[in-house]
Design a protein around this motif. Structure first.
Motif, PDB file in Angstrom:
ATOM      1  N   GLY A  72       0.670  -1.304   0.088  1.00 23.25           N
ATOM      2  CA  GLY A  72      -0.084  -0.047  -0.088  1.00 23.25           C
ATOM      3  C   GLY A  72       0.485   1.300   0.087  1.00 23.25           C
ATOM      4  N   PHE A  73       2.228   0.595   0.280  1.00 24.22           N
ATOM      5  CA  PHE A  73       3.177   2.267  -0.231  1.00 24.22           C
ATOM      6  C   PHE A  73       3.995   2.039  -1.410  1.00 24.22           C
ATOM      7  CE2 PHE A  73       1.524   1.664   4.126  1.00 24.22           C
ATOM      8  CZ  PHE A  73       1.466   2.982   4.900  1.00 24.22           C
ATOM      9  N   THR A  74       3.602   3.722  -1.951  1.00 20.88           N
ATOM     10  CA  THR A  74       5.029   3.195  -2.978  1.00 20.88           C
ATOM     11  C   THR A  74       6.395   2.990  -2.745  1.00 20.88           C
ATOM     12  OG1 THR A  74       4.770   6.057  -3.106  1.00 20.88           O
ATOM     13  CG2 THR A  74       3.753   4.672  -4.323  1.00 20.88           C
ATOM     14  N   SER A  75       7.231   2.997  -3.316  1.00 22.69           N
ATOM     15  CA  SER A  75       9.098   2.468  -3.670  1.00 22.69           C
ATOM     16  C   SER A  75       9.669   4.280  -3.979  1.00 22.69           C
ATOM     17  CB  SER A  75       9.852   1.259  -3.450  1.00 22.69           C
ATOM     18  OG  SER A  75       9.053   0.822  -2.916  1.00 22.69           O
ATOM     19  N   SER A  76       9.031   5.356  -3.784  1.00 22.56           N
ATOM     20  CA  SER A  76       9.553   6.737  -3.966  1.00 22.56           C
ATOM     21  C   SER A  76       9.262   7.829  -3.039  1.00 22.56           C
ATOM     22  CB  SER A  76       8.617   6.784  -4.882  1.00 22.56           C
ATOM     23  OG  SER A  76       7.341   7.156  -5.508  1.00 22.56           O
ATOM     24  N   LYS A  77       9.638   8.849  -3.112  1.00 25.77           N
ATOM     25  CA  LYS A  77       9.377  10.237  -2.204  1.00 25.77           C
ATOM     26  C   LYS A  77       8.382  11.133  -2.855  1.00 25.77           C
ATOM     27  CE  LYS A  77      13.834  10.221  -1.278  1.00 25.77           C
ATOM     28  NZ  LYS A  77      15.699  11.144  -0.805  1.00 25.77           N
ATOM     29  N   ASN A  83       4.192   7.074   0.618  1.00 28.71           N
ATOM     30  CA  ASN A  83       5.325   6.359   0.594  1.00 28.71           C
ATOM     31  C   ASN A  83       6.071   5.850   1.574  1.00 28.71           C
ATOM     32  OD1 ASN A  83       7.753   8.699   1.035  1.00 28.71           O
ATOM     33  ND2 ASN A  83       6.402   9.482   0.058  1.00 28.71           N
ATOM     34  N   ILE A  84       7.224   5.254   1.157  1.00 29.28           N
ATOM     35  CA  ILE A  84       7.657   4.257   2.257  1.00 29.28           C
ATOM     36  C   ILE A  84       9.207   4.859   2.842  1.00 29.28           C
ATOM     37  CG2 ILE A  84       8.303   2.017   1.318  1.00 29.28           C
ATOM     38  CD1 ILE A  84      10.742   3.811   1.396  1.00 29.28           C
ATOM     39  N   PHE A  85       9.406   6.313   2.492  1.00 30.37           N
ATOM     40  CA  PHE A  85       9.846   7.075   3.888  1.00 30.37           C
ATOM     41  C   PHE A  85       9.029   7.772   4.588  1.00 30.37           C
ATOM     42  CE2 PHE A  85      11.866   7.170  -1.304  1.00 30.37           C
ATOM     43  CZ  PHE A  85      13.365   6.799  -0.211  1.00 30.37           C
ATOM     44  N   GLU A  86       7.836   7.702   4.510  1.00 35.47           N
ATOM     45  CA  GLU A  86       6.920   8.683   6.137  1.00 35.47           C
ATOM     46  C   GLU A  86       7.381   7.158   6.981  1.00 35.47           C
ATOM     47  OE1 GLU A  86       2.802   7.921   4.784  1.00 35.47           O
ATOM     48  OE2 GLU A  86       3.364   8.786   2.695  1.00 35.47           O
ATOM     49  N   ILE A  98      16.922   4.194  -2.368  1.00 36.31           N
ATOM     50  CA  ILE A  98      16.294   2.543  -2.221  1.00 36.31           C
ATOM     51  C   ILE A  98      17.001   1.668  -3.692  1.00 36.31           C
ATOM     52  CG2 ILE A  98      14.403   1.105  -3.233  1.00 36.31           C
ATOM     53  CD1 ILE A  98      12.181   3.230  -2.809  1.00 36.31           C
ATOM     54  N   VAL A  99      17.002   0.915  -3.640  1.00 36.38           N
ATOM     55  CA  VAL A  99      17.980  -0.454  -4.144  1.00 36.38           C
ATOM     56  C   VAL A  99      17.158  -1.676  -4.722  1.00 36.38           C
ATOM     57  CG1 VAL A  99      19.683  -2.137  -3.926  1.00 36.38           C
ATOM     58  CG2 VAL A  99      19.745   0.063  -2.362  1.00 36.38           C
ATOM     59  N   GLY A 100      16.398  -1.267  -5.686  1.00 39.05           N
ATOM     60  CA  GLY A 100      15.376  -1.943  -6.454  1.00 39.05           C
ATOM     61  C   GLY A 100      14.982  -1.797  -5.792  1.00 39.05           C
ATOM     62  N   ARG A 101      13.392  -1.340  -6.387  1.00 36.00           N
ATOM     63  CA  ARG A 101      12.302  -0.960  -6.186  1.00 36.00           C
ATOM     64  C   ARG A 101      11.305  -2.429  -5.939  1.00 36.00           C
ATOM     65  NH1 ARG A 101      10.184   4.820  -8.608  1.00 36.00           N
ATOM     66  NH2 ARG A 101      12.219   6.039  -7.908  1.00 36.00           N
ATOM     67  N   LEU A 102      10.197  -2.002  -4.689  1.00 36.01           N
ATOM     68  CA  LEU A 102       8.873  -2.908  -4.930  1.00 36.01           C
ATOM     69  C   LEU A 102       7.314  -2.658  -5.431  1.00 36.01           C
ATOM     70  CD1 LEU A 102       9.791  -4.771  -1.681  1.00 36.01           C
ATOM     71  CD2 LEU A 102       9.786  -5.589  -4.162  1.00 36.01           C
ATOM     72  N   ASP A 103       7.022  -3.016  -5.903  1.00 34.12           N
ATOM     73  CA  ASP A 103       5.586  -2.653  -6.109  1.00 34.12           C
ATOM     74  C   ASP A 103       4.798  -1.414  -4.655  1.00 34.12           C
ATOM     75  OD1 ASP A 103       6.128  -3.052  -9.179  1.00 34.12           O
ATOM     76  OD2 ASP A 103       4.894  -4.403  -9.383  1.00 34.12           O
ATOM     77  N   LYS A 104       3.766  -1.040  -5.686  1.00 34.60           N
ATOM     78  CA  LYS A 104       3.071  -0.375  -4.107  1.00 34.60           C
ATOM     79  C   LYS A 104       2.300  -1.270  -3.833  1.00 34.60           C
ATOM     80  CE  LYS A 104      -1.000   2.503  -2.992  1.00 34.60           C
ATOM     81  NZ  LYS A 104      -1.658   3.838  -3.979  1.00 34.60           N
ATOM     82  N   VAL A 106       3.537  -4.973  -3.734  1.00 31.38           N
ATOM     83  CA  VAL A 106       4.267  -5.652  -2.910  1.00 31.38           C
ATOM     84  C   VAL A 106       4.621  -5.614  -1.554  1.00 31.38           C
ATOM     85  CG1 VAL A 106       6.167  -7.119  -3.491  1.00 31.38           C
ATOM     86  CG2 VAL A 106       4.856  -6.460  -4.680  1.00 31.38           C
ATOM     87  N   ARG A 107       4.976  -5.872  -0.401  1.00 30.11           N
ATOM     88  CA  ARG A 107       5.867  -6.019   0.573  1.00 30.11           C
ATOM     89  C   ARG A 107       7.038  -6.863   0.384  1.00 30.11           C
ATOM     90  NH1 ARG A 107       4.243  -9.922   4.103  1.00 30.11           N
ATOM     91  NH2 ARG A 107       2.461 -11.208   3.908  1.00 30.11           N
ATOM     92  N   GLY A 108       7.643  -6.729   2.046  1.00 24.97           N
ATOM     93  CA  GLY A 108       9.205  -7.775   2.104  1.00 24.97           C
ATOM     94  C   GLY A 108      10.033  -6.556   2.147  1.00 24.97           C
ATOM     95  N   LEU A 109      11.253  -6.918   1.991  1.00 28.17           N
ATOM     96  CA  LEU A 109      12.837  -7.041   2.050  1.00 28.17           C
ATOM     97  C   LEU A 109      12.664  -5.196   0.964  1.00 28.17           C
ATOM     98  CD1 LEU A 109      15.217  -6.749   3.404  1.00 28.17           C
ATOM     99  CD2 LEU A 109      16.257  -8.389   1.474  1.00 28.17           C
ATOM    100  N   LEU A 110      13.681  -4.902   1.689  1.00 22.62           N
ATOM    101  CA  LEU A 110      13.232  -3.184   0.572  1.00 22.62           C
ATOM    102  C   LEU A 110      15.341  -3.017   1.270  1.00 22.62           C
ATOM    103  CD1 LEU A 110      12.653  -1.800  -1.526  1.00 22.62           C
ATOM    104  CD2 LEU A 110      11.890  -0.428   0.231  1.00 22.62           C
ATOM    105  N   LEU A 111      15.505  -2.589   0.474  1.00 27.74           N
ATOM    106  CA  LEU A 111      16.846  -2.301   1.437  1.00 27.74           C
ATOM    107  C   LEU A 111      17.272  -0.594   0.940  1.00 27.74           C
ATOM    108  CD1 LEU A 111      19.765  -4.686  -0.292  1.00 27.74           C
ATOM    109  CD2 LEU A 111      18.486  -4.156   2.304  1.00 27.74           C
ATOM    110  N   LEU A 112      17.376   0.402   1.526  1.00 28.30           N
ATOM    111  CA  LEU A 112      18.231   1.820   0.824  1.00 28.30           C
ATOM    112  C   LEU A 112      19.445   1.712   0.947  1.00 28.30           C
ATOM    113  CD1 LEU A 112      15.313   1.373   2.854  1.00 28.30           C
ATOM    114  CD2 LEU A 112      15.063   3.777   1.813  1.00 28.30           C
ATOM    115  N   THR A 113      20.118   3.232   0.788  1.00 29.43           N
ATOM    116  CA  THR A 113      21.421   3.716   1.313  1.00 29.43           C
ATOM    117  C   THR A 113      22.039   5.065   0.462  1.00 29.43           C
ATOM    118  OG1 THR A 113      23.726   2.960   1.029  1.00 29.43           O
ATOM    119  CG2 THR A 113      22.227   2.040  -0.797  1.00 29.43           C
ATOM    120  N   ASN A 114      22.667   5.386   0.718  1.00 26.96           N
ATOM    121  CA  ASN A 114      23.179   7.015  -0.005  1.00 26.96           C
ATOM    122  C   ASN A 114      24.739   6.123  -0.659  1.00 26.96           C
ATOM    123  OD1 ASN A 114      24.682   5.834   2.053  1.00 26.96           O
ATOM    124  ND2 ASN A 114      25.093   7.863   2.444  1.00 26.96           N
ATOM    125  N   ASP A 115      25.245   4.503  -0.720  1.00 24.33           N
ATOM    126  CA  ASP A 115      26.338   4.211  -1.030  1.00 24.33           C
ATOM    127  C   ASP A 115      25.369   3.423  -3.201  1.00 24.33           C
ATOM    128  OD1 ASP A 115      28.561   2.860  -2.184  1.00 24.33           O
ATOM    129  OD2 ASP A 115      28.449   1.689  -0.922  1.00 24.33           O
TER     130      ASP A 115
END
Length: 234
Positions: A72-77, A83-86, A98-104, A106-115
Motif C-alpha cells: 500500500g506504499f510506493t517505493s518513491s518520494k 510512500n515508504i519514506f514516511e 532505494i536499492v531495487g524498488r517494490l511495487d505498491k 508488494v511487501r517485503g525486504l527493501l534496502l535503502l542506502t546513500n552508496d
C-alpha cells in the motif's frame, strides 16, 4: 590528514542546509572538541569530535538500511501517494535511495542506502544477485511451467526475461528467484505461465533474509556494511 570546513561537515551530516548551519555556528552552539567555534570556515580534522549543543554529530558516512516494506506504499518520494519514506526517521533521509524498488502492492525486504556503488552492484543483471519472492497464487504450478521459467520467458510484446528459478512451496504458494529485476518481472512471469498472483512478498536479496531481522511491516533498522555485504555474495 583530511580536513573539512565546519559548515560543510555539519551540512553533510544532515544537521541542515549550509545557511542554517552557518547560523548555528555563529550563534555559538557548535563545539569542536571542547572549544566553541564561531567561524564557519574553520577546518575540522577527521578525528576531531564535533558537538551541536551537547549532542555529538556523527560525520557523513555510508548508510545501509533494511526495511520491511508494507503493502500500500510506493517505493518513491512521491508527494501524491503514501510512500515508504514516511516510516524512516534518519538524518540522511534526503540522501537515501532505494536499492531495487517494490511495487505498491508488494511487501517485503527493501534496502535503502546513500552508496551508489553498492546499489549498482545489487541491481545490475551482470552481478546475478538473486532476489527471492514468495507468490500466493491461484492455479497449479506444473513441470511444464517450471521448465518455461527455467528456460527464460519472452512475452508477446518482445520483452524477455532471463532464466529464473521457480518451485512450489505449498498448494497456493510458489517461490520465484530472479537476477534481473525488470519492471513487474515477477508479476509478468507468473501471468505468462497461466497463474494469477494474489500476494507477493520479497523475502531475500543475495544472502540477506528478511526473517533474520525480526521486523514487522513498516519497521526498519540501520545495519553495518559487514552485514549488508551479504547481499553481494552469490
Amino acid at each position: 590528514m583530511n580536513k573539512m570546513r565546519l559548515d560543510k561537515f555539519l551540512s553533510n551530516a544532515g544537521v541542515g542546509s549550509r545557511k542554517k548551519v552557518k547560523y548555528l555556528i555563529k550563534d555559538g552552539r557548535v563545539r569542536v572538541e571542547g572549544e566553541i567555534i564561531k567561524n564557519p570556515s574553520f577546518e575540522v580534522e577527521e578525528n576531531q569530535k564535533v558537538y551541536l549543543d551537547n549532542d555529538e554529530i556523527v560525520p557523513y558516512h555510508k548508510v545501509y538500511i533494511v526495511m520491511y516494506k508494507p503493502a500500500g506504499f510506493t517505493s518513491s518520494k512521491s508527494e501524491f501517494e503514501r510512500n515508504i519514506f514516511e516510516f524512516i526517521n534518519h538524518p540522511y533521509l534526503k540522501k537515501l535511495h532505494i536499492v531495487g524498488r517494490l511495487d505498491k502492492d508488494v511487501r517485503g525486504l527493501l534496502l535503502l542506502t546513500n552508496d551508489g556503488e553498492f546499489t549498482h552492484k545489487v541491481i545490475s543483471p551482470k552481478s546475478k544477485i538473486e532476489k527471492e519472492y514468495l507468490v500466493r497464487i491461484e492455479g497449479k504450478l506444473t513441470e511444464e511451467k517450471i521448465k518455461m521459467v527455467e528456460r527464460g520467458i519472452e512475452l508477446k510484446n518482445g520483452v524477455k526475461f532471463a532464466p529464473a528459478k521457480i518451485k512450489k512451496v505449498n498448494e497456493d504458494m510458489i517461490s520465484i528467484i530472479i537476477t534481473e529485476g525488470k519492471f513487474h518481472e515477477v508479476k509478468l512471469i507468473t501471468k505468462a505461465i497461466g497463474l494469477m498472483y494474489k500476494e507477493i512478498v520479497r523475502i531475500r536479496i543475495g544472502k540477506l533474509k528478511l526473517e533474520d531481522f525480526g521486523l514487522h511491516p513498516g519497521e526498519w533498522v540501520e545495519v553495518p556494511y559487514k552485514k549488508i555485504r551479504l547481499a553481494l555474495e552469490k
